[in-house]
Design a protein around this motif. Structure first.
Motif, short mmCIF file in Angstrom:
data_model
loop_
_atom_site.label_atom_id
_atom_site.label_comp_id
_atom_site.label_asym_id
_atom_site.label_seq_id
_atom_site.Cartn_x
_atom_site.Cartn_y
_atom_site.Cartn_z
N LEU A 53 -41.18 -110.14 -23.72
CA LEU A 53 -41.57 -109.75 -22.37
C LEU A 53 -42.26 -108.40 -22.32
N SER A 57 -45.98 -111.70 -19.35
CA SER A 57 -45.59 -111.64 -17.94
C SER A 57 -44.33 -112.45 -17.70
N HIS A 58 -43.69 -112.20 -16.56
CA HIS A 58 -42.52 -112.96 -16.17
C HIS A 58 -42.91 -114.32 -15.59
N PHE A 218 -45.32 -109.75 -12.56
CA PHE A 218 -44.19 -109.00 -13.09
C PHE A 218 -43.17 -108.78 -11.97
N ARG A 222 -36.22 -109.95 -13.85
CA ARG A 222 -36.86 -111.02 -14.63
C ARG A 222 -36.03 -112.30 -14.66
N ALA A 225 -37.15 -115.30 -12.42
CA ALA A 225 -38.50 -115.82 -12.66
C ALA A 225 -38.63 -117.28 -12.22
N ASP A 244 -42.93 -119.88 -15.87
CA ASP A 244 -42.18 -118.63 -16.01
C ASP A 244 -41.74 -118.47 -17.46
N TRP A 245 -41.31 -117.27 -17.82
CA TRP A 245 -40.96 -116.99 -19.21
C TRP A 245 -39.76 -117.81 -19.68
#
Length: 405
Positions: A53, A57-58, A218, A222, A225, A244-245
């Motif tokens: 991260l 990006s998230h 961001f 997080r 997300a 999303d991450w």
């Protein structure tokens, strides 16, 4: 008093006492190993997540096509989502980076220098990219710079396959970029395969006009997300691709979690072996103390009081072993990185190579919930394992035990 006295050895019972205390030491070793290993695995998961991260990006928003035009309205919509700290457009494309006779494939990422502080913070040589002069400048990872033999001030040639169409077919475009900085993200995959440049430079290199690849979002938290990504899908136009991450790296982190659970189950067998050893040692103590147990019962000791003595013996063994193992495990997990650095400096052996693993050191993050679970489980297992020896002790018939005394 009786439980403590029975744990102390007389000359004729030293072997039985040694077996009893060895079971407590086994519990201590098992608890210590569990705490250290789970702390290392938890630290590795946290470290890898932070490294990923740090340059990612998230939430990622992309259009239905390879490039997104008219993206300013999308940018405004994303910036108004709950929990969003900032948004930034980006371009990501594959290039061939070459310097002299060396050539390496890499990811060229175009960013807005004003909204890329997380990347600028990792620059260890030179400076971050600026747009006040020529946009054709890059910062590259330290491992990529080493492979290409580049330093700050050199030029690197980037060849993009997304150049255009000529009468002879698709033709790649090549451009020389100035290396103005070298970054160290601590994540080998980024350090060996990523090049950062201004957004306008990639647009001109690939003749994209005002198009971009997508929008990076961001967040303040997080872990939210997935919820923010769901809101973005509802508010953005049809065809928007939002990830999303947690979704992008779901398989990787799920594998880490599964491995952590499996390792915990396997290492808990050490504690179980020590607990079974404690059962055997307490049964031997009961056999050695048959006469004394019979005398206690003849002077009025009840079935429950005799059981209580041996239950306390088991609780003392498991409690001392658990407390000792937890203390050593927490101390070792706390100072593990410093200890391994000292061992590496003395022996010259590298435990974690960044060429092989995602990280270049052994992190350790103590999880209070995991430590509490280990301690409670060890105490409960020790307590339950004491019931059978205690029942055997309480079942000793006084008349039969004293018949030949």
């Amino acid at each position: 008093m009786l439980a403590r006295r029975y744990l102390r050895s007389r000359r004729s019972e030293r072997f039985v006492s040694l077996i009893s205390w060895s079971s407590g030491i086994g519990i201590a070793i098992g608890v210590m190993t569990l705490i250290v290993v789970l702390s290392v695995m938890n630290g590795a998961a946290v470290e890898i997540r932070d490294k990923i991260l740090g340059f990612s990006s998230h939430v990622d928003i992309q259009g239905p096509d390879e490039s997104l035009h008219g993206w300013h309205a999308w940018l405004d919509t994303a910036s108004r989502l709950d929990g969003v700290v900032r948004v930034a457009p980006y371009i990501s494309t594959q290039v061939l980076a070459s310097a002299g006779t060396r050539a390496v494939g890499a990811i060229l990422k175009g960013v807005d220098p004003a909204n890329s502080s997380e990347i600028a913070d990792h620059v260890v040589q030179g400076r971050f990219i600026k747009t006040d002069k020529s946009p054709f400048q890059v910062v590259i990872g330290k491992d990529l710079a080493h492979k290409l033999g580049l330093t700050v001030g050199d030029k690197v040639r980037l060849m993009s396959p997304s150049g255009g169409i000529s009468p002879s077919g698709a033709t790649p475009r090549m451009r020389a970029f100035d290396v103005v900085g070298i970054f160290d993200s601590g994540f080998y995959e980024y350090d060996v395969g990523m090049i950062i440049t201004p957004l306008s430079a990639v647009q001109r290199l690939n003749r994209m006009g005002n198009g971009i690849t997508g929008i990076e979002v961001f967040l303040k938290d997080r872990d939210q997300a997935s919820a923010v990504a769901a809101m973005a899908r509802e508010q953005l136009p049809a065809g928007a691709w939002v990830t999303d991450w947690q979704h992008r790296h779901r398989s990787f982190f799920k594998a880490l979690k599964t491995e952590r659970v499996a390792m915990g189950v396997i290492l808990s067998l050490i504690v179980m072996v020590a607990v079974f050893n404690m059962v055997a040692s307490l049964v031997m103590v009961v056999m050695e103390r048959r006469k004394e147990i019979a005398i206690l019962k003849t002077v009025g000791a009840t079935h429950a009081s005799v059981m209580r003595v041996f239950l306390l013996m088991g609780c003392l063994l498991s409690g001392i072993g658990t407390l000792l193992g937890a203390s050593l495990g927490l101390l070792l997990a706390w100072k593990l990185s410093d200890l391994l650095e000292w061992v590496e400096s003395v022996t010259g052996v590298t435990f974690m190579s960044s060429d092989v693993y995602f990280i270049d050191h052994v992190p350790s993050v103590i999880d209070p919930v995991a430590v509490s679970t280990i301690i409670i489980a060890s105490l409960v297992m020790g307590f339950l394992a004491t019931f059978y020896p205690a029942w055997r002790a309480a079942s000793v018939p006084p008349a039969e035990a004293l018949r030949y005394e």
